[in-house]
Design a protein around this motif. Sequence first.
Motif, short mmCIF file in Angstrom:
data_model
loop_
_atom_site.label_atom_id
_atom_site.label_comp_id
_atom_site.label_asym_id
_atom_site.label_seq_id
_atom_site.Cartn_x
_atom_site.Cartn_y
_atom_site.Cartn_z
N LEU A 197 -9.74 -3.11 -1.83
CA LEU A 197 -8.99 -1.91 -2.20
C LEU A 197 -8.98 -1.71 -3.72
O LEU A 197 -8.20 -0.91 -4.24
CB LEU A 197 -7.55 -2.02 -1.67
N ASP B 201 -0.28 -0.54 -9.78
CA ASP B 201 -1.44 -0.83 -10.63
C ASP B 201 -1.48 -2.31 -10.95
O ASP B 201 -2.54 -2.87 -11.18
CB ASP B 201 -1.34 -0.04 -11.94
N ASN C 181 -5.37 -3.24 -10.78
CA ASN C 181 -6.33 -2.21 -10.42
C ASN C 181 -7.47 -2.25 -11.44
O ASN C 181 -7.27 -1.91 -12.60
CB ASN C 181 -5.59 -0.86 -10.47
N TYR D 226 -8.58 -4.19 -6.27
CA TYR D 226 -7.79 -5.08 -7.11
C TYR D 226 -8.61 -6.31 -7.49
O TYR D 226 -9.27 -6.92 -6.65
CB TYR D 226 -6.53 -5.55 -6.39
N LEU E 232 0.81 -1.22 0.00
CA LEU E 232 0.00 0.00 0.00
C LEU E 232 0.85 1.27 0.00
O LEU E 232 0.39 2.33 -0.42
CB LEU E 232 -0.97 -0.01 1.18
N THR E 233 2.09 1.15 0.45
CA THR E 233 3.00 2.30 0.35
C THR E 233 3.21 2.68 -1.11
O THR E 233 3.30 3.86 -1.45
CB THR E 233 4.37 1.95 0.99
N HIS E 234 3.29 1.68 -1.98
CA HIS E 234 3.62 1.95 -3.38
C HIS E 234 2.42 1.92 -4.31
O HIS E 234 2.52 2.36 -5.45
CB HIS E 234 4.71 0.98 -3.84
N LYS E 235 1.29 1.37 -3.84
CA LYS E 235 0.04 1.34 -4.62
C LYS E 235 0.26 0.96 -6.08
O LYS E 235 -0.07 1.73 -6.99
CB LYS E 235 -0.67 2.70 -4.55
#
Length: 315
Positions: free
Chosen positions: A90, A69, A121, A92, A64-67
């Motif tokens: 979230l 795709d 995503n 995905y 989640l730090t880098h999110k």
Amino acid sequence: NRPARLHRTFVQTGHWDSKQMQIRVMQWNVLAQALGEGMDSFVKCPLDALNWPERKYLILEEILTHKPDILCLQEVDHYFDMFQPILASLGYQSSFCPKPWSPCLDVENNNGPDGCALFFNHKRFQLINTTNLRLSAMMLKTNQVAIVATLRCHATGRAFCVAVTHLKARSGWEVLRSAQGSDLLLNLRNIAQSVGTEENSDVPLIVCGDFNAEPTEDVYRNFATSSLGLDSAYKHLSTDGKTEPPYTSWKIRPSGESCHTLDYVWYSHTAFHVHAVLDFPTAEQIGPNRLPSYNYPSDHFSLVCDLCFKDLKPV
Ligand code: NDP
Ligand code: CA
């Protein structure tokens, strides 16, 4: 006491352009819970640091730090009870391909087989097709797998294939790894061709994996020189742009310290630019006990890079 996080920063490459739409890709061998606790013998890692109820939050924090795709994971043995439901909430969409004879199953109180998992995503991409592959070598089915997904970018209409794999581990198995890599290349060529015929153009590829192979191995050379036109994104981290990083995995087993470059993000170099790659912590930041640790939940670092279609107009 919250442990200090390892500090990593994005290094922008010469192709950086803030106006281009980027696709952030994360490749990560997360370390199967059953293997970490039951088989891996990380002699300098306290068992406490591998406690799943806490470690799972460090894994999620890294993601989640880098999110990303697109998220490509290996050694997933908590897909149905953790990764899939949490990442679905979230945004995905995902698929999972377990290993046919996962070594996790030999560990007491295991949580099922480990395998590869692919997340994307779903606000940005539409899934066109997914293929789960059991890799062959010398005509024989092996214990290693891959997932190949064809996605279409909602904003640009562009289709591309993304693959995740985890090749056979350990020294002495170089020939098997090379054959598995060749089988994956063959399957990628077939899938890309069939999508390409429908699309009326070549379909770009992104291939993420724990190849369990240093850049000196045949399997690396076969990927670097294949007719698919693949290049390795993390070479962009080096000053000459031609060298892989010195390590992607660093651990201490009873046999000693094991510091290797095993993980890669391959991309079609005619289709994509690499805009940025996430650097690795230094030896000093990692600490003398290496990985995993209270500050980092796997013995492999995540690889994160921003790719961008070459021929798209800035948005
Ligand atoms: P691999 O050799 O590919 O390795 C499996 C896992 O072990 C990998 O995730 C790897 O991590 C990790 N590993 C690598 N080196 C070491 C090490 N020195 N010590 C501990 N762990 C290590 O396994 P295979 O897929 O070929 O499966 C082999 C195992 O699977 C067998 O040992 C057996 O337990 C089980 N098996 C059972 C069968 C059955 O009939 N029940 C049939 C076949 C396999 P990384 O990739 O990060 O290095
Ligand atoms: Ca492992």
